[in-house]
Scaffold this motif. Structure first.
Motif, PDB file in Angstrom:
ATOM      1  N   THR A  42       0.822  -1.199   0.000  1.00 51.96           N
ATOM      2  CA  THR A  42       0.000   0.000   0.000  1.00 51.96           C
ATOM      3  C   THR A  42       0.860   1.256   0.000  1.00 51.96           C
ATOM      4  O   THR A  42       2.080   1.187   0.255  1.00 51.96           O
ATOM      5  CB  THR A  42      -0.926  -0.011   1.228  1.00 51.96           C
ATOM      6  N   ASP A  44       0.003   4.066   1.981  1.00 50.76           N
ATOM      7  CA  ASP A  44      -0.041   4.556   3.352  1.00 50.76           C
ATOM      8  C   ASP A  44      -0.527   3.459   4.292  1.00 50.76           C
ATOM      9  O   ASP A  44      -1.496   2.759   3.994  1.00 50.76           O
ATOM     10  CB  ASP A  44      -0.994   5.751   3.471  1.00 50.76           C
ATOM     11  N   CYS A  45       0.106   3.361   5.437  1.00 52.79           N
ATOM     12  CA  CYS A  45      -0.355   2.429   6.470  1.00 52.79           C
ATOM     13  C   CYS A  45      -1.202   3.207   7.464  1.00 52.79           C
ATOM     14  O   CYS A  45      -0.682   3.965   8.289  1.00 52.79           O
ATOM     15  CB  CYS A  45       0.828   1.780   7.178  1.00 52.79           C
ATOM     16  N   THR A  49      -5.963   0.327   6.477  1.00 51.78           N
ATOM     17  CA  THR A  49      -5.009  -0.665   5.980  1.00 51.78           C
ATOM     18  C   THR A  49      -4.884  -1.816   6.964  1.00 51.78           C
ATOM     19  O   THR A  49      -4.849  -2.991   6.574  1.00 51.78           O
ATOM     20  CB  THR A  49      -3.629  -0.030   5.755  1.00 51.78           C
ATOM     21  N   SER A  63       4.555  -0.552   3.079  1.00 53.63           N
ATOM     22  CA  SER A  63       4.037   0.773   2.730  1.00 53.63           C
ATOM     23  C   SER A  63       5.118   1.593   2.058  1.00 53.63           C
ATOM     24  O   SER A  63       6.317   1.377   2.274  1.00 53.63           O
ATOM     25  CB  SER A  63       3.534   1.508   3.979  1.00 53.63           C
ATOM     26  N   SER A  93       8.652  -0.148   5.430  1.00 54.81           N
ATOM     27  CA  SER A  93       8.402   1.058   4.644  1.00 54.81           C
ATOM     28  C   SER A  93       9.571   1.301   3.698  1.00 54.81           C
ATOM     29  O   SER A  93      10.727   1.292   4.115  1.00 54.81           O
ATOM     30  CB  SER A  93       8.207   2.278   5.557  1.00 54.81           C
TER      31      SER A  93
END
Length: 248
Positions: A42, A44-45, A49, A63, A93
């Motif tokens: 994704t 954005d977490c 989510t 993310s 991330s």
């Protein structure tokens, strides 16, 4: 499969060392030795989510934007980090390293729009942007093409000349207008453009296209999910698109 195996592969493809100095990338929440039951990919977490991950039996989120960026002073009940820890969900991330590296965000954006990348331009701050070439196109027609391909509204200025060479920076890149001019581009494609940059673009004879932060970066979500699925075929990777910005 352990989380570390996926982290190591991502680090090989998009080295953490390539992230800008201010950034925060890598395994930011969780245990690298945890067994992975499924992965959500994704931009954005956020809480939605996490709910999606729980619903689909996933305990790892990858993310783009760092789930932890500024120093945390507390981890309150109901916060994103608290919910991750409570539910045993790890987060990797991949931010500026994913933006700039080969087949990362910028390259996916150019590919989706059908732009031919002719050069990689490194800005003074270390950002690695793409200089692209396209058939000579009127700015209005180019904006229409961007809107259709990205499924979003596009703000733009029209320099009253055809666009053939343009500088591409997914996400916030309004500060690169001068760089675009200096390297001989007719336009800049980016997001989060401030009003004065639009005005400056007219004054310096360039067109500027603002296709939105989410739309210019979410282009990586599905390709990254497919890449990981091909590498780790025994693990499910689910793309999740999280745009919270509404347009009327």
């Amino acid at each position: 499969m352990k989380c570390k195996k996926i982290l190591d592969f991502l680090n090989e493809k998009y080295p953490l060392s390539e992230a800008l100095s201010f950034d925060n990338v890598g395994l930011l929440v969780g245990d690298e030795n945890a067994e992975v039951s499924g992965v959500v990919v994704t931009l954005d977490c956020d809480i939605d989510t996490i709910k999606f991950a729980i619903k689909n039996g996933c305990n790892l989120i990858i993310s783009h934007h760092p789930v932890i960026f500024d120093p945390l002073k507390k981890v309150a009940a109901g916060s994103v980090v608290h919910e991750l820890i409570k539910n045993g969900i790890s987060v990797i991330s991949m931010h500026t390293n994913l933006d700039f590296y080969e087949n990362g965000v910028n390259d996916c954006l150019c590919s989706l729009l059908g732009f031919t990348v002719t050069d990689i331009i490194e800005a003074d701050d270390g950002c690695k942007l793409r200089k692209c070439q396209i058939p000579p196109t009127a700015p209005q027609n180019l904006a229409v093409k961007m809107k259709a391909a990205l499924g979003t509204s596009v703000r733009y200025t029209d320099s009253d000349r055809l666009v053939e060479n343009l500088l591409v920076c997914a996400g916030s890149g309004g500060d690169f207008l001068g760089l675009a001019k200096n390297i001989g581009c007719d336009a800049l494609l980016t997001a989060d453009v401030k009003h004065h940059v639009f005005i400056d673009s007219i004054n310096c004879g360039l067109s500027v296209f603002d296709a939105g932060h989410f739309a210019t970066e979410d282009v990586i979500t599905t390709p990254l999910s497919k890449l990981l699925s091909k590498k780790f075929y025994d693990v499910k990777f689910l793309p999740f698109h999280t745009n919270k910005i509404k347009y009327c």
